[in-house]
Design an enzyme around this catalytic site. Sequence first.
Site, mmCIF file in Angstrom:
data_model
loop_
_atom_site.group_PDB
_atom_site.id
_atom_site.type_symbol
_atom_site.label_atom_id
_atom_site.label_comp_id
_atom_site.label_asym_id
_atom_site.label_seq_id
_atom_site.Cartn_x
_atom_site.Cartn_y
_atom_site.Cartn_z
ATOM 1 N N THR A 13 119.330 24.708 56.168
ATOM 2 C CA THR A 13 118.063 24.014 55.889
ATOM 3 C C THR A 13 117.204 23.939 57.144
ATOM 4 O OG1 THR A 13 119.422 22.650 54.462
ATOM 5 C CG2 THR A 13 117.172 21.908 54.815
ATOM 6 N N LYS A 94 124.436 18.119 68.784
ATOM 7 C CA LYS A 94 124.912 16.970 69.575
ATOM 8 C C LYS A 94 126.400 17.064 69.893
ATOM 9 C CE LYS A 94 124.632 14.675 65.189
ATOM 10 N NZ LYS A 94 123.640 15.362 64.426
ATOM 11 N N VAL A 121 119.167 13.969 69.143
ATOM 12 C CA VAL A 121 119.171 12.502 69.024
ATOM 13 C C VAL A 121 117.854 12.064 68.385
ATOM 14 C CG1 VAL A 121 119.367 10.297 70.230
ATOM 15 C CG2 VAL A 121 120.488 12.316 71.170
ATOM 16 N N GLY A 123 116.578 12.790 65.530
ATOM 17 C CA GLY A 123 115.899 13.748 64.655
ATOM 18 C C GLY A 123 114.549 14.131 65.243
ATOM 19 N N GLY A 175 120.399 13.491 51.479
ATOM 20 C CA GLY A 175 120.406 14.566 52.480
ATOM 21 C C GLY A 175 120.521 14.075 53.914
ATOM 22 N N GLU A 178 125.986 14.203 57.460
ATOM 23 C CA GLU A 178 126.465 15.463 58.017
ATOM 24 C C GLU A 178 127.224 16.233 56.929
ATOM 25 O OE1 GLU A 178 126.072 16.465 61.506
ATOM 26 O OE2 GLU A 178 124.576 14.935 61.090
ATOM 27 N N ASP A 189 129.009 10.547 64.931
ATOM 28 C CA ASP A 189 127.639 11.076 65.077
ATOM 29 C C ASP A 189 126.836 10.165 66.015
ATOM 30 O OD1 ASP A 189 125.289 12.790 63.760
ATOM 31 O OD2 ASP A 189 124.668 10.698 63.754
ATOM 32 N N LYS A 193 125.428 10.853 69.964
ATOM 33 C CA LYS A 193 124.024 10.612 70.338
ATOM 34 C C LYS A 193 123.943 9.621 71.502
ATOM 35 C CE LYS A 193 122.278 11.559 65.680
ATOM 36 N NZ LYS A 193 122.111 10.962 64.341
ATOM 37 N N GLY A 279 116.952 14.780 58.491
ATOM 38 C CA GLY A 279 116.147 15.578 57.554
ATOM 39 C C GLY A 279 115.527 16.763 58.270
HETATM 40 N N1 HSE Z 1 123.925 12.601 59.800
HETATM 41 C C1 HSE Z 1 122.899 12.207 60.706
HETATM 42 C C2 HSE Z 1 122.429 10.813 60.320
HETATM 43 C C3 HSE Z 1 121.773 13.204 60.657
HETATM 44 O O1 HSE Z 1 122.847 10.309 59.269
HETATM 45 O O2 HSE Z 1 121.674 10.210 61.057
HETATM 46 C C4 HSE Z 1 121.028 13.433 61.902
HETATM 47 O O3 HSE Z 1 121.779 13.530 63.058
#
Ligand code: HSE
Length: 307
Positions: A13, A94, A121, A123, A175, A178, A189, A193, A279
């Site tokens: 994506t 990351k 970090v 998005g 969406g 991960e 996650d 970050k 996203g």
């Molecule tokens: N899976 C991550 C979240 C996506 O939920 O923030 C972006 O790193």
Amino acid sequence: MQRLRIGLIGWGTMGAAFGELVQDGPLPISLAAIAVRDPARARAIPMPDGVDVVRPDEALDVDVVVELAGGVEGPLTWARATLERGTPYVTANKALLATHGGELAGLARTNGAALLASASVGGGTPMIEMTTHLAATGRIERLRGAVNATTTYILSAMGEGRSYDEALAAAQAAGYAEADPSLDVDGRDAAQKLAILASVAWGRWRPEADVSTTGIVGLEVQPGETVRLVADATPDRLRVAPIPVDPEDPLARVTGVENLLEITMRDGSIFRVSGPGAGGPACVTAVYADVARLVAGERPILFRSAS
Ligand code: HSE
């Protein structure tokens, strides 16, 4: 101006959204190659005509490598090979940076290459940039934030009386999660970050292993209670854990896909940045902004010091 030739690794994506932006956006750049692990396999998302589709190790002879593939082992090999050639490496990865970022920053420095990862970090939200800016004086005291959308979504929904399983399914459907959602709900996650932000804030690379991490699996949230997975760091202590937050706390107002980072300076001043943290469309904005810095002739390296 000569167009920068991009070697794009990854056509999920995010890769596809970035490819579209390369073709439609304002920068003088072009896609020289799209690399995927198995070029023979048909893709769910159509690829643009006229661009070579190759294996990742065949996509490194370009002006900039952009890796949006994920995983650690392959990206580590590609990043090393790219930086050793003195070629800039831009990624959203990351996990790679929180495990091998020190080595890669060292390679970038030795070879005069750039290493950028804004999208890793926050998005699309410029959290690394704000941290870098405020770190210039060496006076950051504390980082604190909600940097994982999946757990924010789940914890908000649980506070409204939904079950953990229902909330996780909804976060996946939205969406945010991960590919392996255990990385979100186990706190990893967010820990990756936070390790990246702390490395930027205090000038010394910190691995994910330095973060004391507690996830949200098995957590009970009472209806009406506000809990957030809080990423919190000082130079001596990096921690990710679910914490009840006061309704007046800015973290309590973070919902949905939003991420928020709060940076406290030694003089007590507080800076905040927030925006979409997950996203494809939001994240590729950050990747594109990294490439814009390269087009402008900058050669930044994400971490000041490799160790
Ligand atoms: N899976 C991550 C979240 C996506 O939920 O923030 C972006 O790193």
